[in-house]
Design a protein around this motif. Structure first.
Motif, PDB file in Angstrom:
ATOM      1  N   ALA A 353       0.868  -1.184   0.000  1.00 31.84           N
ATOM      2  CA  ALA A 353       0.000   0.000   0.000  1.00 31.84           C
ATOM      3  C   ALA A 353       0.900   1.228   0.000  1.00 31.84           C
ATOM      4  O   ALA A 353       1.921   1.244   0.676  1.00 31.84           O
ATOM      5  CB  ALA A 353      -0.903   0.003   1.231  1.00 31.84           C
ATOM      6  N   GLN A 354       0.496   2.247  -0.761  1.00 30.95           N
ATOM      7  CA  GLN A 354       1.344   3.440  -0.880  1.00 30.95           C
ATOM      8  C   GLN A 354       1.533   4.112   0.472  1.00 30.95           C
ATOM      9  O   GLN A 354       2.604   4.642   0.756  1.00 30.95           O
ATOM     10  CB  GLN A 354       0.700   4.449  -1.854  1.00 30.95           C
ATOM     11  CG  GLN A 354       0.504   3.930  -3.268  1.00 30.95           C
ATOM     12  CD  GLN A 354      -0.788   3.130  -3.428  1.00 30.95           C
ATOM     13  OE1 GLN A 354      -1.526   2.893  -2.469  1.00 30.95           O
ATOM     14  NE2 GLN A 354      -1.055   2.697  -4.651  1.00 30.95           N
ATOM     15  N   ALA A 355       0.484   4.122   1.265  1.00 32.40           N
ATOM     16  CA  ALA A 355       0.520   4.710   2.610  1.00 32.40           C
ATOM     17  C   ALA A 355       1.188   6.077   2.652  1.00 32.40           C
ATOM     18  O   ALA A 355       2.125   6.300   3.422  1.00 32.40           O
ATOM     19  CB  ALA A 355       1.195   3.755   3.595  1.00 32.40           C
ATOM     20  N   MET A 357       1.908   9.677   3.901  1.00 29.82           N
ATOM     21  CA  MET A 357       1.800  10.102   5.309  1.00 29.82           C
ATOM     22  C   MET A 357       0.463  10.783   5.576  1.00 29.82           C
ATOM     23  O   MET A 357      -0.120  10.620   6.638  1.00 29.82           O
ATOM     24  CB  MET A 357       2.964  11.049   5.618  1.00 29.82           C
ATOM     25  CG  MET A 357       3.409  11.012   7.047  1.00 29.82           C
ATOM     26  SD  MET A 357       4.024   9.392   7.490  1.00 29.82           S
ATOM     27  CE  MET A 357       3.252   9.229   9.075  1.00 29.82           C
TER      28      MET A 357
END
Ligand code: FES
Ligand code: FES
Lengths: 757, 151
Positions: A353-355, A357
């Protein structure tokens, strides 16, 4: 300082005043020639009209409109510095305004594919140079002198002969009345005249606001009367609400309403996943309300997705011989059969998952047949069109204000979260801020695919590789847009497979079927991740089998410096670029390898349980090599004291931001090598937050990262990408180093506890 | 509940369980303090509560009652805190989203340990995540802000 959007900006006097209005009525002057490659091939192409991109106030403040999204790559600084350089503007007087989603005006705005500067370096230069010429022309007319005697330097117009002098602001209004010079007549600087381009000393344009905490991201947008919403979404792709009870949720102070959102049929594209929304007067109340919902879900066809079991399915596919042949030079099958030595290996690369911030966040206001959006989106025009469709409006009735993005990495190119905000705002008749928690973000990403890559090679008596077979099995991004084709699309295959530049006489690649059971989407560098990991690991394995130094062997298998015939190999994509202008040059690949290995002092004696690993990869028309130095403790803990990364991306426009992108890629890649993965059980993501989705922290990141900028000597060479190409070689460099340190080969990412004793 | 935020007296009559983060952001409009995880795992929400670095996402308003809270907006009036200066000089930020929390963490570290070693920096700063990967520059900026030579 708040993030300034031009759609909301107070009217500027001077050059910008009528310009923005005028621009809408003037047919864009772009794309006279046949549209084929690069920016020409992108939706709405490019623009270089200075009246669109620059305005100058009477006080001389130069405002550059940046139409690409800032997500940490530094695009607001870099685009502005390019334009300001050609304009000869004083950087202290330069401001940036963020363009709303409006591609007919600004040209393509899809901030992905590592192409903002690649596609807009030229147009921004021309816009700046044209504006400078218009200022000189205005001054010449004002002073009654020939234009070629008027200079424009560092914000000052001057006529040597008469001693007249004026600031840019004084001539701005007059310049705004003039015709924009013909493109052919625009004189660009020569590189020795650059003031900012290629220099290292400019401060980030948003720095002052960042250190004061006053920048505006998607989560920070606020309007009067705004409500806050969170949504409980089906935990399984294609699932929906069977029934729900909202009585406890509605008891919570601050909760205004609970609204069910229909789940779409698959394939669902960029549509919201549906579920149950809780709308409240503050974020906390909305979250508590969601916790209090009782929901029964109907899981649908993907409810049994188990990523561990699916790995076996992919392995089976990768061993089958009936996959589509996507590349075939020589006769790899015969050559394999005849080779005196034959090797095979399978590599596994998990979902990610890119996640970013900042999780996906959007604010929408829908009233009087118009919608206004504030959101952290990589593709504002796509967002605009989709919001219009969703609400039954025309795109012109939708304004998409682009905030700063707290990271993107591909997640924010899909506007599902904005559509949620829009639908809820329409339903509530009040502005709604859509808030995604970290759990929402990890559970409902557009995930990086999951892959099994199977490689087979034949070596001759001298250890030379004579035959190469690569089978790639992985769900495709195409599965979110159309009934699952079960096969990768040409652009996915063109990420390191059909364009793989090894000098091997017999090469065959196959793409057996693989079905998607999760939403698949772009993740920084996309299919280059599995392809580079497998290929660069396998070359290292072959080097060891052949008893050769891995660097020497890598250079040998790449072969002599040459231009690869991409069409002959079956690559029809080349990142959308003209292969004549952007040939794949193995000499450049060799050079980054030589640079990184020399800097890392390759070949030096290493203490026990430490090792160096090398990997290199061509992607986004740039060339990157990485050398990682690792230490593996007796208990199997991996430390990375140092990484050297060399990139050749053509001329270096903003060297500081190239370095920062390489640093970031090395750190993100360290996580992917060692700890980061998304897994599924019963169709559900098993990671909830940063305790289980383990991304690098300061103490688990490489202690030293040395970035080496290679090439760029030829100013006419076209630009390569920067945001993505750093990542793919990082993972195999680390795992190859682990082999050097321990003799243990990592064929499945992440390393996790595979080294634990 | 009465508290001081960046030197200003404030009163809050809502849910005592509401985390300080959402009070600062939603009620006061102080949006410099960010949300990244809601679970004390990332440090994006870091503020000082009575001088102590605290995850505002898990600090209930009941606990903040009577406290003096400092957010990034109150770290200095003009961006002159040594951490802010060093962050600018070294172009630390990429997307910038984590940096409020990083700077608040770093400021607290320097207040406690004026010349931190690499180990001190690792120990404290590893509570904060930067998904963009700015850690090498954060380390360098902390050293610069503390007057130590960059490595
Ligand atoms: S939001 Fe508080 S620690 Fe992550
Ligand atoms: S700068 Fe983007 S998360 Fe840290």
């Amino acid at each position: 300082m708040a993030l300034e959007n031009i759609s909301r900006r107070a009217v500027l006097m001077g050059m910008g005043a009528g310009a923005l209005v005028l621009a809408l009525g003037i047919p864009a002057r772009a794309q006279e020639e046949e549209q084929k490659f690069g920016a020409d091939a992108m939706p709405h192409g490019w623009r270089d009209d200075p009246r669109i991109f620059v305005s100058i106030s009477p006080e001389g403040v130069v405002t550059v409109t940046v139409h690409r999204s800032e997500m940490g790559q530094g695009v607001r600084t870099s685009m502005a510095m390019v334009l300001a350089d050609e304009l000869e503007a004083d950087w202290a007087q330069v401001r940036v305004a963020q363009a709303p989603g409006d591609e007919p005006t600004f040209g393509n705005q899809d901030t992905d594919g590592s192409r903002s500067l690649r596609h807009f370096f030229g147009p921004m230069r021309r816009a700046g140079a044209a504006a400078r010429q218009m200022l000189r022309e205005a001054a010449a007319a004002e002073w009654g002198v020939p234009m070629d005697e008027v200079t424009a330097e560092n914000h000052v117009l001057r006529h040597e002969g008469s001693g007249q002098e004026a600031g840019y602001g004084e001539m701005a209004a007059r310049a705004a009345e003039l015709e924009v010079p013909e493109r052919e007549g625009i004189v660009l600087k020569t590189p020795d005249q650059f003031r900012y381009i290629g220099k290292d000393d400019l401060e980030l344009i948003d720095n002052p606001a960042i250190v004061m905490g006053t920048t505006i991201y998607g989560i920070d947008a606020r309007v009067d009367g705004m409500l806050y919403a969170v949504v409980a979404r089906p935990p399984v792709l294609g699932g929906r609400v069977a029934s729900y009870d909202d009585s406890a949720a509605l008891e919570i102070p601050g909760v205004e309403r609970v609204i069910a959102i229909d789940s779409p049929d698959l394939p669902s594209g960029f549509q919201p996943l549906g579920g149950v929304a809780v709308v409240a007067t503050n974020t906390w109340a909305a979250m508590r309300g969601r916790d209090a919902l009782q929901i029964e879900w109907e899981d649908g066809e993907h409810g049994s997705y188990d990523s561990e079991a699916y790995r076996a399915t992919l392995e089976e596919a990768a061993r089958s011989t009936d996959g589509a042949v996507i590349r075939n030079q020589g006769d790899a099958l015969a050559a394999l059969a005849e080779a005196p030595r034959r090797f095979e290996a399978e590599y596994y690369i998990p979902h990610l998952a890119q996640a970013p911030m900042e999780p996906p966040m959007a604010l929408a206001r829908v009233e009087n047949g118009r919608a206004e959006i504030w959101a952290c989106v990589q593709a504002p025009q796509v967002t605009r069109v989709r919001v219009a469709e969703k609400l039954g409006l025309q795109p012109e009735d939708v304004t998409v204000n682009v905030t700063l993005l707290g990271g993107g990495f591909g997640r924010k190119s899909k506007p599902d979260f904005v559509l949620e905000a829009a639908v809820l705002a329409q339903e509530m008749g009040q502005p709604v801020k859509m808030v995604w928690t970290r759990e929402d973000d990890l559970h409902h990403s557009f995930f990086h695919t999951v892959s099994v890559e199977r490689l087979e090679a034949g070596l001759d008596e001298n250890g030379r590789c004579t035959a190469w077979l690569h089978r790639t099995a992985a769900p495709t991004i195409g599965s979110i847009f159309a009934p699952d084709p079960g096969q990768k699309l040409p652009f996915e295959l063109g990420m390191g497979l059909t364009n793989m530049p090894l000098d091997i006489p017999n090469v065959r690649a196959e793409n057996p079927q693989a079905q998607a059971h999760a939403r698949i989407g772009w993740y920084r560098s996309v299919s280059n991740i599995p392809h580079a990991f497998a290929i660069q690991s396998f070359i290292d394995e072959l080097a060891r089998e052949a008893g050769r130094d891995p660097r020497d062997y890598l250079l040998e298998v790449i072969g002599p410096a040459r231009e690869v015939d991409l069409a002959e190999q079956g690559d029809v994509w080349n990142y959308g670029e003209d292969p004549g202008r952007y040939p794949l040059d193995t000499g450049r690949l060799r050079r980054v390898i030589e640079t990184a290995t020399e800097a890392a002092n390759w070949g030096r004696e290493m203490p026990e349980r430490t090792g160096l690993g090398v990997a290199a990869h061509y992607s986004f028309v740039s060339y990157v090599a990485v050398v990682a130095e690792v230490e593996v403790s007796d208990t199997g803990e991996v430390r990375i004291p140092r990484v050297d990364i060399a990139i050749d991306c053509g001329p270096h426009v903003n060297p500081d931001r190239i370095r920062s992108q390489m640093e970031g890629a090395v750190i993100m890649g360290t996580g992917q090598a060692l700890t980061t993965q998304i897994t599924f059980a019963e169709g559900r993501v098993q990671q909830d937050n940063f305790d289980s989705y383990v991304v690098p922290r300061m103490d688990t990141s490489p202690r030293e990262i040395h970035v080496h900028l290679v090439g760029g000597e030829d100013p006419d060479q076209p630009l390569g990408g920067v945001g993505e190409p750093g990542l793919p070689p990082v993972m195999p460099a680390i795992t190859n180093a682990i082999f050097a340190a321990t003799g243990q080969r990592i064929r499945a990412l992440p390393v996790g506890d595979q080294l634990r004793t | 509940m009465d508290l001081t935020v960046n030197g200003e007296a404030r009163t809050f009559g809502g849910d005592p369980d509401m985390p300080l983060l959402w009070y600062l952001r939603d009620e006061l409009g102080l949006t410099g303090t960010k949300f990244g995880c809601g679970a004390a795992l990332c440090g994006a929400c870091l503020v000082h509560v009575d001088g102590v670095p605290s995850f505002s996402c898990i600090t209930p308003m009941a606990v903040a009652d009577g406290a003096e809270v400092t957010t990034i907006e109150g770290l200095s009036s003009d961006g002159s805190h040594p951490v802010q200066v060093a962050w600018r000089e070294l172009n630390v930020a990429q997307c910038g989203y984590c940096q409020s929390g990083q700077m608040m963490q770093a400021a607290a570290l320097l207040a406690e340990t004026p010349e931190p070693t690499d180990e001190d920096i690792d120990a404290v700063m590893s509570q904060n995540i930067c998904r963009c990967g700015t850690y090498p520059r954060i380390r360098a900026a902390i050293k610069r802000a503390s007057g130590q030579e960059d490595a």
